[in-house]
Design a protein around this motif. Structure first.
Motif, short mmCIF file in Angstrom:
data_model
loop_
_atom_site.label_atom_id
_atom_site.label_comp_id
_atom_site.label_asym_id
_atom_site.label_seq_id
_atom_site.Cartn_x
_atom_site.Cartn_y
_atom_site.Cartn_z
N ALA A 159 -4.01 3.07 10.11
CA ALA A 159 -3.64 1.83 9.40
C ALA A 159 -2.90 2.17 8.11
CB ALA A 159 -4.89 1.02 9.08
N GLY A 160 -1.77 1.51 7.89
CA GLY A 160 -0.97 1.77 6.71
C GLY A 160 -0.61 0.50 5.96
N VAL A 161 -0.25 0.68 4.71
CA VAL A 161 0.26 -0.40 3.86
C VAL A 161 1.77 -0.21 3.73
CG1 VAL A 161 0.23 -1.44 1.56
CG2 VAL A 161 -1.89 -0.53 2.55
N LEU A 162 2.51 -1.25 4.03
CA LEU A 162 3.97 -1.17 3.95
C LEU A 162 4.45 -1.88 2.69
CD1 LEU A 162 6.71 -0.40 5.08
CD2 LEU A 162 6.65 -2.47 6.48
N ILE A 163 5.12 -1.13 1.82
CA ILE A 163 5.68 -1.70 0.60
C ILE A 163 7.17 -1.96 0.79
CG2 ILE A 163 6.32 -1.17 -1.80
CD1 ILE A 163 3.69 0.24 -2.13
N ASP A 164 7.59 -3.15 0.42
CA ASP A 164 8.99 -3.55 0.34
C ASP A 164 9.23 -3.95 -1.11
OD1 ASP A 164 11.31 -5.24 0.23
OD2 ASP A 164 11.16 -5.59 2.39
N PRO A 165 10.22 -3.38 -1.79
CA PRO A 165 10.45 -3.74 -3.19
C PRO A 165 10.61 -5.23 -3.42
CG PRO A 165 11.74 -1.81 -2.62
CD PRO A 165 11.14 -2.32 -1.34
N PHE A 166 11.20 -5.92 -2.42
CA PHE A 166 11.35 -7.37 -2.56
C PHE A 166 9.98 -8.03 -2.68
CE2 PHE A 166 11.52 -11.70 -1.19
CZ PHE A 166 12.71 -12.18 -1.71
N HIS A 167 9.08 -7.72 -1.76
CA HIS A 167 7.77 -8.35 -1.76
C HIS A 167 6.91 -7.86 -2.92
CE1 HIS A 167 9.12 -9.96 1.93
NE2 HIS A 167 8.97 -8.85 2.63
N LEU A 168 7.11 -6.63 -3.33
CA LEU A 168 6.39 -6.13 -4.50
C LEU A 168 6.73 -7.00 -5.71
CD1 LEU A 168 4.61 -3.52 -5.31
CD2 LEU A 168 6.73 -2.76 -6.39
N SER A 169 8.01 -7.31 -5.87
CA SER A 169 8.46 -8.15 -6.98
C SER A 169 7.99 -9.59 -6.83
CB SER A 169 10.00 -8.13 -7.06
OG SER A 169 10.48 -9.15 -7.90
N ARG A 170 8.24 -10.17 -5.67
CA ARG A 170 7.98 -11.60 -5.52
C ARG A 170 6.50 -11.93 -5.41
NH1 ARG A 170 12.45 -11.11 -7.84
NH2 ARG A 170 14.17 -12.46 -7.15
N ILE A 175 3.55 -1.66 -9.70
CA ILE A 175 3.69 -0.27 -9.29
C ILE A 175 2.43 0.52 -9.64
CG2 ILE A 175 4.99 1.86 -9.68
CD1 ILE A 175 7.50 0.14 -10.03
N GLU A 176 1.82 0.18 -10.76
CA GLU A 176 0.62 0.90 -11.20
C GLU A 176 -0.52 0.80 -10.17
OE1 GLU A 176 2.98 -0.14 -14.82
OE2 GLU A 176 2.36 -1.18 -12.99
N ASP A 177 -0.55 -0.28 -9.38
CA ASP A 177 -1.62 -0.48 -8.41
C ASP A 177 -1.55 0.52 -7.26
OD1 ASP A 177 -2.60 -2.62 -9.87
OD2 ASP A 177 -1.42 -4.10 -8.76
N ILE A 178 -0.39 1.16 -7.08
CA ILE A 178 -0.23 2.11 -5.98
C ILE A 178 -1.17 3.30 -6.15
CG2 ILE A 178 1.40 3.72 -4.90
CD1 ILE A 178 3.60 1.67 -5.56
N ALA A 179 -1.45 3.68 -7.38
CA ALA A 179 -2.27 4.86 -7.64
C ALA A 179 -3.68 4.73 -7.07
CB ALA A 179 -2.34 5.13 -9.15
N ALA A 180 -4.15 3.51 -6.86
CA ALA A 180 -5.50 3.29 -6.35
C ALA A 180 -5.56 3.39 -4.83
CB ALA A 180 -6.01 1.92 -6.80
N ILE A 181 -4.43 3.59 -4.17
CA ILE A 181 -4.36 3.62 -2.72
C ILE A 181 -4.17 5.06 -2.25
CG2 ILE A 181 -3.13 2.74 -0.69
CD1 ILE A 181 -2.22 0.39 -2.45
N ALA A 182 -4.90 5.46 -1.24
CA ALA A 182 -4.78 6.82 -0.72
C ALA A 182 -3.36 7.07 -0.21
CB ALA A 182 -5.78 7.04 0.42
N PRO A 183 -2.75 8.19 -0.57
CA PRO A 183 -1.38 8.48 -0.10
C PRO A 183 -1.24 8.42 1.41
CG PRO A 183 -2.01 10.01 -1.84
CD PRO A 183 -3.24 9.23 -1.49
N SER A 184 -2.30 8.72 2.14
CA SER A 184 -2.22 8.70 3.61
C SER A 184 -2.01 7.31 4.17
CB SER A 184 -3.51 9.30 4.20
OG SER A 184 -4.64 8.51 3.84
N ARG A 185 -2.21 6.29 3.34
CA ARG A 185 -2.00 4.91 3.80
C ARG A 185 -0.52 4.51 3.79
NH1 ARG A 185 -6.08 3.94 6.98
NH2 ARG A 185 -8.09 3.76 5.95
N PHE A 186 0.33 5.36 3.28
CA PHE A 186 1.76 5.05 3.25
C PHE A 186 2.47 5.88 4.30
CE2 PHE A 186 0.26 4.28 -1.16
CZ PHE A 186 0.47 2.92 -1.19
#
Length: 282
Positions: A159-170, A175-186
């Motif tokens: 299972a992964g989390v997909l980041i799109d800069p558009f949705h991150l903004s809207r 960006i700081e919240d990414i640090a709390a997520i395991a790198p393997s989820r990306f």
């Protein structure tokens, strides 16, 4: 190994899947993302799931050009979704050599959505594929924290989390919240830019998302900082729909511009990292 850079379907949505393979090759992309299942009822729909002539044409062109498939979309999880109904499309994704599937959460009952996503992950894993939940502010996985919570609750390794800069903004995620997520989820990320000002209504945001984004580096998202917060060399799926531009500029030229803009951002990232600059601490 160079970072994979993929041409997303939404960037050149007027092209058929075989045409898209040729476009990606001509523009210089290493990968493509294919929409086996349309995102909306008004999009083109193709007979490509299963052993169809169109699928075999795509396979021939992939083999001829060397372009590979990064991801396949779009799998929607609704209250009445039966996960088994997606098996034919997932099997087709595996046949095409994709590594990732893109999932949208469209169920307001989060517990049920978690269970459905877990079941989807299990089916994807049986074909050796990752399942990536893309948060979008108009869906029921609205922002980065919620998407991360759903993904972790599945307990599934693929299972992964997909980041799109558009949705991150809207979605007003940080960006700081990414640090709390395991790198393997990306597993991969989408790539584009967007004006800094957020439209006042969700309808306008949705129209902007599907039709008028900006090439990387032309908007208000700090893409270099975003990239530095994520695993190095994470594959990028360049998703830049530009509906107005498409009226006068052909798909191949728009694809080339999208790739060139992406490469400029990556070159800036490399210069910053070579100079040892710390974007998070001044």
């Amino acid at each position: 190994m160079p970072r994979p850079i993929s041409l997303a379907a939404l960037t050149v949505l007027e092209l058929t899947p075989p045409e898209m393979v040729d476009c990606a090759a001509d523009a210089g992309f290493s990968h493509i993302g294919i929409r086996l299942l349309p995102a909306t009822s008004v999009e083109p729909q193709y007979d490509i799931v299963g052993d169809t002539p169109l699928l075999r044409d795509v396979e021939r062109r992939l083999a001829a050009t060397g372009v590979k498939v990064l991801d396949v979309e779009i799998f929607r999880l609704k209250p009445d979704t039966r996960i088994g109904d997606y098996e034919a499309a997932i099997a087709t994704a595996a046949r095409l050599g994709a590594s990732e599937l893109l999932v949208a959460g469209n169920d307001p009952d989060e517990r049920r959505l978690i269970d459905a996503f877990a079941g989807f992950c299990d089916l994807a894993a049986s074909y050796g594929l990752g399942a990536n939940l893309e948060f979008m502010p108009w869906t029921d996985a609205k922002d980065l924290p919620q998407a991360s919570r759903i993904v972790e609750a599945t307990g599934r390794a693929n299972a992964g989390v997909l980041i799109d800069p558009f949705h991150l903004s809207r979605s007003r995620s940080r960006i700081e919240d990414i640090a709390a997520i395991a790198p393997s989820r990306f597993h991969f990320m989408q790539f584009c830019d967007v004006p800094e000002a957020i439209p006042p209504t969700m309808d306008l945001i949705l129209a902007e998302a599907r039709g008028e984004r900006l090439f990387p580096g032309d908007g208000g998202v700090d893409l270099v900082r975003l990239l530095r917060a994520l695993p190095r060399d994470l594959p990028l799926s360049v998703e830049v729909p530009t509906r107005a531009l498409a009226e006068t500029v052909p798909a191949i030229e728009r694809a080339r511009r999208a790739l060139a803009a992406t490469e400029r951002v990556l070159a800036l990232l490399e210069r910053i990292e070579s100079n040892g600059e710390d974007l998070f601490n001044g």
